[in-house]
Design a protein around this motif. Structure first.
Motif, mmCIF file in Angstrom:
data_model
loop_
_atom_site.group_PDB
_atom_site.id
_atom_site.type_symbol
_atom_site.label_atom_id
_atom_site.label_comp_id
_atom_site.label_asym_id
_atom_site.label_seq_id
_atom_site.Cartn_x
_atom_site.Cartn_y
_atom_site.Cartn_z
ATOM 1 N N ALA A 29 0.835 -1.210 0.139
ATOM 2 C CA ALA A 29 -0.018 -0.069 -0.024
ATOM 3 C C ALA A 29 0.921 1.100 -0.048
ATOM 4 O O ALA A 29 0.626 2.144 -0.364
ATOM 5 N N ALA A 30 1.978 1.136 0.607
ATOM 6 C CA ALA A 30 2.852 2.409 0.787
ATOM 7 C C ALA A 30 3.469 2.517 -0.868
ATOM 8 O O ALA A 30 3.810 3.676 -1.034
ATOM 9 N N LEU A 31 3.848 1.268 -1.257
ATOM 10 C CA LEU A 31 4.374 1.557 -2.739
ATOM 11 C C LEU A 31 3.196 2.189 -3.589
ATOM 12 O O LEU A 31 3.694 2.812 -4.676
ATOM 13 N N CYS A 32 1.935 1.755 -3.499
ATOM 14 C CA CYS A 32 1.062 2.453 -4.274
ATOM 15 C C CYS A 32 1.109 4.247 -4.242
ATOM 16 O O CYS A 32 0.689 4.394 -5.083
ATOM 17 N N ALA A 33 1.067 4.376 -2.670
ATOM 18 C CA ALA A 33 1.192 5.680 -2.550
ATOM 19 C C ALA A 33 2.209 6.439 -3.396
ATOM 20 O O ALA A 33 2.439 7.361 -3.990
ATOM 21 N N LEU A 34 3.438 5.708 -3.330
ATOM 22 C CA LEU A 34 4.509 6.239 -3.897
ATOM 23 C C LEU A 34 4.200 6.257 -5.513
ATOM 24 O O LEU A 34 4.566 7.282 -6.091
ATOM 25 N N VAL A 35 3.641 5.332 -6.208
ATOM 26 C CA VAL A 35 3.175 5.347 -7.495
ATOM 27 C C VAL A 35 2.458 6.828 -7.843
ATOM 28 O O VAL A 35 2.403 7.476 -8.787
ATOM 29 N N VAL A 36 1.409 6.628 -6.832
ATOM 30 C CA VAL A 36 0.596 8.096 -7.243
ATOM 31 C C VAL A 36 1.450 9.506 -6.801
ATOM 32 O O VAL A 36 1.436 10.073 -7.870
ATOM 33 N N TRP A 37 2.177 9.557 -5.874
ATOM 34 C CA TRP A 37 2.980 10.563 -5.531
ATOM 35 C C TRP A 37 4.316 10.997 -6.814
ATOM 36 O O TRP A 37 4.178 12.101 -7.115
ATOM 37 N N LYS A 38 4.676 9.944 -7.233
ATOM 38 C CA LYS A 38 5.996 10.081 -8.141
ATOM 39 C C LYS A 38 5.504 9.987 -9.624
ATOM 40 O O LYS A 38 6.225 10.413 -10.365
ATOM 41 N N CYS A 39 4.618 9.130 -9.856
ATOM 42 C CA CYS A 39 4.278 8.599 -11.444
ATOM 43 C C CYS A 39 2.834 9.256 -11.690
ATOM 44 O O CYS A 39 2.820 9.470 -12.932
ATOM 45 N N LEU A 40 1.965 9.338 -10.990
ATOM 46 C CA LEU A 40 0.670 9.688 -11.513
ATOM 47 C C LEU A 40 0.079 10.925 -11.116
ATOM 48 O O LEU A 40 -0.940 11.563 -11.739
ATOM 49 N N LEU A 41 0.637 11.789 -10.322
ATOM 50 C CA LEU A 41 0.112 13.221 -10.270
ATOM 51 C C LEU A 41 0.613 14.001 -11.484
ATOM 52 O O LEU A 41 1.323 13.683 -12.004
ATOM 53 N N ILE A 42 -0.463 14.815 -11.816
ATOM 54 C CA ILE A 42 -0.111 15.556 -13.131
ATOM 55 C C ILE A 42 1.068 16.617 -12.995
ATOM 56 O O ILE A 42 0.882 17.346 -11.852
ATOM 57 N N GLY A 43 1.594 16.617 -13.890
ATOM 58 C CA GLY A 43 3.009 17.535 -14.032
ATOM 59 C C GLY A 43 2.725 18.282 -15.332
ATOM 60 O O GLY A 43 2.090 17.985 -15.913
ATOM 61 N N THR A 44 3.794 19.179 -15.457
ATOM 62 C CA THR A 44 4.008 19.863 -16.656
ATOM 63 C C THR A 44 4.480 19.038 -17.859
ATOM 64 O O THR A 44 5.554 18.224 -17.563
ATOM 65 N N VAL A 45 3.713 19.244 -18.941
ATOM 66 C CA VAL A 45 4.385 18.405 -20.128
ATOM 67 C C VAL A 45 4.462 19.584 -21.243
ATOM 68 O O VAL A 45 3.412 20.506 -21.545
ATOM 69 N N PRO A 46 5.443 19.552 -21.911
ATOM 70 C CA PRO A 46 5.665 20.351 -23.001
ATOM 71 C C PRO A 46 5.004 20.220 -24.112
ATOM 72 O O PRO A 46 4.633 19.114 -24.470
ATOM 73 N N ALA A 47 4.461 21.494 -24.464
ATOM 74 C CA ALA A 47 3.499 21.478 -25.811
ATOM 75 C C ALA A 47 4.464 21.249 -26.920
ATOM 76 O O ALA A 47 5.873 21.602 -27.226
ATOM 77 N N PRO A 48 3.821 20.489 -27.960
ATOM 78 C CA PRO A 48 4.590 20.190 -29.426
ATOM 79 C C PRO A 48 5.165 21.432 -29.910
ATOM 80 O O PRO A 48 6.199 21.505 -30.666
ATOM 81 N N THR A 49 4.274 22.502 -29.882
ATOM 82 C CA THR A 49 4.563 23.716 -30.602
ATOM 83 C C THR A 49 4.357 24.993 -29.711
ATOM 84 O O THR A 49 3.744 24.959 -28.770
ATOM 85 N N ASN A 50 4.731 26.046 -30.145
ATOM 86 C CA ASN A 50 4.855 27.451 -29.604
ATOM 87 C C ASN A 50 3.488 27.884 -29.818
ATOM 88 O O ASN A 50 2.829 27.657 -30.532
ATOM 89 N N SER A 51 3.292 29.004 -28.705
ATOM 90 C CA SER A 51 1.737 29.432 -28.828
ATOM 91 C C SER A 51 2.005 30.772 -29.892
ATOM 92 O O SER A 51 3.091 31.140 -30.144
ATOM 93 N N PRO A 52 0.855 31.052 -30.588
ATOM 94 C CA PRO A 52 1.077 32.026 -31.750
ATOM 95 C C PRO A 52 1.605 33.397 -31.072
ATOM 96 O O PRO A 52 2.302 34.110 -31.534
#
Length: 170
Positions: A85-108
């Protein structure tokens, strides 16, 4: 080093090369963004398996306790279940929380800053930005992959933890 605004004109024969480089860079970035999605799916799968195992072990320990009283398998099951269960919490914390993803192109709006530059120069400047976004995506993916792999390896420790707990309690 990229050209200065006066070094290249829109009729520059290198414009075709810039177009090709841009296409390759965007393809590379899209690959890394797709890999991010794949790593998220792997994280979800890992979470689901660990959660099912943790739930089953804790349920076994609780059911055994209420049915037969405490026995030599309750403690290992409970300890391993809590560990998973502690490893589950670690998966959520380190892998599943939404983070910043770069956009493929720049904004106009950002691209408009190049309005006074010749097209080839604007493209070369934007290629540097694409390369930076590729580096960000690679760094993010490498971090996710490292955490997923580490957590999966740590999950194998649940068996060892159960065995140690069992023998210490025997």
């Amino acid at each position: 080093m990229h050209p200065t605004p006066d070094a290249v004109t829109p009729a520059d024969p290198l414009l075709e090369t810039y177009n090709w480089i841009e296409a390759q860079g965007l393809e590379n970035l899209r690959f890394h963004l797709a890999a991010t999605d794949d790593l998220k799916k792997e994280s979800i799968t890992t979470f689901n398996v660990l959660l099912a195992l943790a739930g089953a072990l804790v349920a076994y320990a609780v059911k055994s306790l209420t049915k037969d009283g405490w026995n030599s398998l309750n403690t290992p099951a409970l300890v391993s279940g809590i560990y998973l269960a502690a490893l589950c919490a670690l998966v959520v914390w380190k892998c599943l929380l939404i983070g910043t993803v770069p956009a493929p192109t720049n904004s106009p709006k950002n691209l408009l800053t190049y309005i006074d530059y010749p097209l080839a120069v604007a493209k070369s400047l934007e290629l540097l930005n694409v390369d930076e976004r590729i580096d960000q995506a690679m760094k993010r993916n490498n971090g996710l992959a490292g955490w997923i792999n580490g957590i999966r390896l740590a999950a194998l420790g649940a068996f060892l933890l159960a065995a140690i707990t069992h023998f210490l309690g025997a």
